[in-house]
Structures are given as C-alpha cells and as structure tokens.
Design an enzyme around this catalytic site. Structure first.
Site: not given
Ligand code: G6Q
Length: 547
Positions: A209, A215, A269-270, A355, A386, A514
């Site tokens: 996003k 990463e 994002g989530r 989160e 198990h 971060k």
């Molecule tokens: C979710 C968070 C987080 C996000 C990641 C990736 O709600 O905001 O998990 O999705 O940090 O972010 P980008 O899509 O910006 O790389």
C-alpha cells in the site's frame, strides 16, 4: 459524523453485567442445559449456509440481553451507520474505513471527500479481472513469448496474510497457476523462492500500500536484480506488476504505469484482501470465484447492518467475547478450523483482531483502565487436538474457542468426513461436559484396575469441563461462504472496538520496532553503538563476530 466516545465502565449495563457475573460465576454450562430444554434453539442461529451454535457458553438469556443493551448504550447502531457511510472513523490517521464498500451489493453512493468511490471501485475491479483473465488464459506473455505459470506475491502483513490465507483456503478452486508468497525480510526466504522460479514464466506481484515497507522493497529489489541477470530490462514490463497507493514510488522502481493496480487509503492493510491487494487470489482462482468471495462478504455486511442485535451473528459472538474478556478475566481465545484448507485462518485473524483491538488508549486519548483486545491463537483441528488441546481440557486457564467446520467435504468418495465431524462435535462436548470422578472410576474398574491403582490415577483422569465454545458450522467451503466468514470476524472486531471505546483501525504499536530497527541497521556499519542499552549493545557486538 464520527464515532461517539464513552467510558464502558460508566455504562449502566456494564454494572449490571458485573452483578450478573457474580450471580452466575459458580454455575456450569451443563446446568443451563438442564434448566432449559430449548437452550440449543434459543442459543443458535441459522443464517444462509451458516449454523451458529453459541449455546455452550457460560451465560443465560438475561446475560445476552444485557450484553445487547451494552452494545446499544455504547452507540453501536449509530456507529454501524457511520462505519458503512464512509466517515473517517480511523481518526488518528484521518481515514475512512471502507473495505465494506469493495463488496457492496447496492448502488448507493458512498462519499469520501465528497466523491462517490463506487465508479473507482468498479474500474479497478475490472482492471484486475481483465488482467487475471489474460494471465490465466495464457494471453499475457513473458519476455520470451511463453505464458505465465508461476505468480510470486511480494508483500507483508496485510499485503500478505489475507492473500495467503484465502489462496490456501480456496486451493480446491484453483487453476493451473502456481502461487508463492514471499514476505519475510530474511534473505533465506527470498533465496528459497528464487530456487523455484523461472525468469521466462514467472510474474512478480509487488503488493505494498505504501511502497515504503522495508521487507517488501528488499525482496522486490532482490528479485528484480535476479530477474535482470536472467532476462532483458524490457522484460520488467512482462514480469512485474504492483499494487499500491503510491504510484510515484512504483514508477521509480521501474514498473510501467499500465502494470500498476492502484488502491486507496480508505482500505486498511489487514482488511484489504477484497481490493486489488487480493490480486494473487484473483489470479489463483479467477474472477468468478473472487466475485463470489466478495458476494459472500457483502451478504454478511447486509446481515450485520440490518439485523436486530439479538439475531445478529457478528454482534452476538462479539459480545460473548467481551463477556469473557471483561467480566470473566479471560485473556485468550482459540480459533480452531476443522479444515486443513483454513490452516492459516488463525494467523490471519491474529493480525486482524490483535492489531485492531490491542490498544491501551481510548478514543478520548486517555489510558484505559479495563481489558481490550484478547490474545488470538489456534491451529487446524484435528492436528490441534494432538498438540495443545491438553491445556484446553485440563489446564488451569479458561480458553473460549471458536470451532469452525463444514458439513460437506469438497472431495467425496472416502469415509474421512464422518471421522472429522465426530471429532469436531466431540471436542466441544468434552470441553463442556468434562468427565467426573464417578465415570472415571467406572472406566478404570472395567479395565480391571485395583482400588489402589484407581485412587492413584483418578485425579489425573478427571476433566472438570465447563469450558465454553462456539460452533460455526457451515454447509461447505466455497468462495462465497469464506467471504461471509471473514466478514463475520471483521464485524466482530468493529463491535468490540466500539464497546471498548478504542480506535480499531490504526496500528501505531508496530511503528516503534520499525524505527529502532532502522537505527540499529545503520549502526552495524557506523560502529557507534554506545547510545543503545547494554543488553542491545551486547547483542550487536555478538552479531558483529558473524558478519
Ligand atoms: C495492516 C498493517 C500492516 C501492513 C503492512 C504492509 O493493517 O497496516 O500489516 O499491511 O505493514 O504495508 P504495505 O502494504 O504498505 O507494504
């Protein structure tokens, strides 16, 4: 319009619930059943393909009424209107929360900054569907003229967990494309992926996003470098696409404009798998199934928006969690899908729930003096039986659990499903009923044990029971039902956030780590580490011996 602010501890129903807890604390789930022959009917709901049984809980009708009153007092009704209406309820980031708009079943406009977002949503969906059709049919070619066979999704957090979970969940509906996910910044992860890809037939989908995530960008850069060692620069256009709100950064990375799938900041994002972030899902199962996923979620949205709280599945289940979390002092909740396809659902929900609701500051900006987000964990049954079920059955902690199962398997022709279902039913029964001393004694006697042996073994073999669970029993695992299931949990998150007076849609808690990682990363080379605490200095020095 925005969310109201309140203190849950001052709600009239909260105080009544505290009293209710004291009155019921000693009562057993089985007692509720013996007192009311109709408990199962009263504490279960049939909605579309979902049969939801919440009768195996430590509550009576009055408790449920009080929980519903608490939701009303907390302003849930108005909050739902505000949420679906596109108000900026993610106040600390000044954003609307509109993943629901992505699966809306009507044409009513939703305004964000005075613009109807409906046409944008349709346009992006068609762009994604059209692209997926081309890749699946083989008409989208790699640089050497071969069709794409392998998709590598590069993303993390919300740009990974949803697509991973749904792609696995819909394995049965998948086409020929192989899908691989790379998320971790660990070089070993990306190197293992490189071992599996062919530069002529692989499509890299960078999902970010922000397009600034360490990463994702590290992995994308490593994969691009590897690609350019094996293919011409012009091949980037055939093999790299991106999903992002940050067009500028994507272009700087070298991805042509036609290969960019925009997304908008009103999708968190989530909660973004319904948007272009779900592109890998769409590639894996095709637009028709993706559309069904959206349809299922849209149906659950309708149910949540328009059903009386007393019959509203996400509302009821959410309030039951609040009951345990805030009145019973329970800390965790297990999610146990009886489907190997859903093995990543607990991890996905861990992010979505923890989160969102793992917050210690309320909507007024004040420190919270009550419990908020609970700890979510789990694994697929029967594997979990198990593994950690010992603690659930005989440990010292109460762990309410959601059991999720499907009445019909996807593959027929074997006798496994009856076995699976018998386990599915037996576990919630065992958790509730337990096994008393008398039964254990009888069993040991029947095995021919002596009195002395019986007395010694007895305490270890008794199950006190009285451990609550919900059963979410769904006809079959289909894209549509999966969409409804995910949306059900999304709305549970929302309801809890409203009751707890927190902002569920920001995630400031992930920022500090971060920030410190960036500082430490720079210090590996600068050599100046004295400003770190002694323990961290020790760790850095130890690491330096291996660099
Ligand atoms: C979710 C968070 C987080 C996000 C990641 C990736 O709600 O905001 O998990 O999705 O940090 O972010 P980008 O899509 O910006 O790389």
């Amino acid at each position: 319009m925005t969310l109201n602010k309140h203190n849950p501890l001052s709600l009239k129903s909260w105080t009544l619930l505290e009293k209710k807890f004291e009155a019921l604390a000693k009562k057993k789930i089985v007692d509720y059943f013996s007192e009311d022959a109709n408990r199962t009917e009263k504490f279960s709901k049939q909605w579309e393909s979902f049969y939801v049984d919440y009768s195996k809980n430590l509550l009576d009708e009055e408790t449920l009424d009080l929980l519903v009153s608490m939701a009303e007092e907390a302003g849930l009704k108005q909050a739902i209107t505000v949420y679906f209406g596109g108000a900026k309820i993610n106040e600390t980031e000044n954003r609307a929360v509109l993943h629901t708009a992505l699966r809306k079943l009507n044409n009513q406009p939703i305004l964000v900054d005075e613009e109807d977002i409906g046409p944008k949503i349709e346009k992006l969906k068609n762009q994604m569907y059209d692209f997926a059709d081309r890749v699946i049919s083989g008409s989208w070619k790699g640089h050497s003229g071969k069709s794409i066979r392998h998709i590598v999704n590069i993303g993390i957090g919300g740009s990974d967990l949803g697509p991973v979970m749904v792609t696995e969940a819909l394995e049965y509906y998948k086409n020929h494309l192989q899908i691989t996910f790379v998320s971790n910044v660990e070089g070993d992860h990306v190197e293992e992926v490189i071992k599996t890809v062919d530069p002529e037939t692989t499509l890299f989908v960078i999902v970010s996003k922000s397009f600034t995530t360490q990463e994702t960008l590290s992995n994308a850069n490593t994969l691009r470098k590897w690609f350019l060692k094996n293919a011409p620069e012009s091949g980037i256009a055939n093999h790299f696409v991106a999903v992002s709100t940050n067009q500028k950064k994507v272009t700087e990375f070298g991805i042509p404009e036609d290969n960019i799938f925009p997304m908008y900041d009103w999708v968190g994002g989530r909660f973004s798998l319904w948007s272009t972030v779900g592109i890998s899902i769409c590639l894996a199962v095709g637009p028709k199934h993706f559309d069904d996923l959206l349809l299922g979620a849209g149906k659950m949205d309708d149910h949540f928006q328009h059903t009386d709280f007393k019959d509203n599945i996400p509302v009821l289940l959410s309030l039951i969690t609040v009951w345990y979390n805030n009145f019973w002092g329970v800390e965790t909740e297990a999610i146990i899908p009886y489907s190997q396809y859903l093995k990543s659902l607990p991890a996905y929900l861990q992010q979505a729930i923890m989160e969102s609701n793992g917050k210690g500051t309320d909507r007024n900006g004040d420190t919270i003096g009550y419990q908020t987000g609970n700890i979510i964990w789990g694994a697929s049954g029967t594997n979990a039986q198990h593994a950690f079920f010992q603690l659930m059955h005989q440990g010292t902690k109460m762990i309410p659990a959601d059991f999720i199962g499907f009445a019909k398997p996807l593959h027929s022709g074997n006798d496994h499903h009856d076995k699976l279902m018998s386990n599915f039913f037996a576990q919630t029964q065992a958790l509730m009923q337990g096994k008393n001393a008398e039964t254990v004694r009888g069993e040991l006697k029947a095995e021919g044990k002596s009195e002395a042996q019986i007395e010694r073994l007895l305490p270890f073999k008794v199950f006190e029971g009285n451990r609550p669970s919900n059963t979410l029993f769904i006809d079959q695992l289909s894209p549509r039902n999966l969409g409804s299931l995910i949306a059900l949990y999304e709305h549970r998150i929302f309801v809890q956030g409203i009751v707890w007076n927190i902002f569920s849609y920001d995630q400031w808690g992930v920022e500090l780590g971060k920030q410190l990682a960036n500082n430490i990363y720079k210090d590996f080379d600068s050599g100046n580490i004295e400003h770190h605490d002694p323990s961290t200095q020790g760790l850095i020095n130890h690491y330096k011996k291996f660099r």
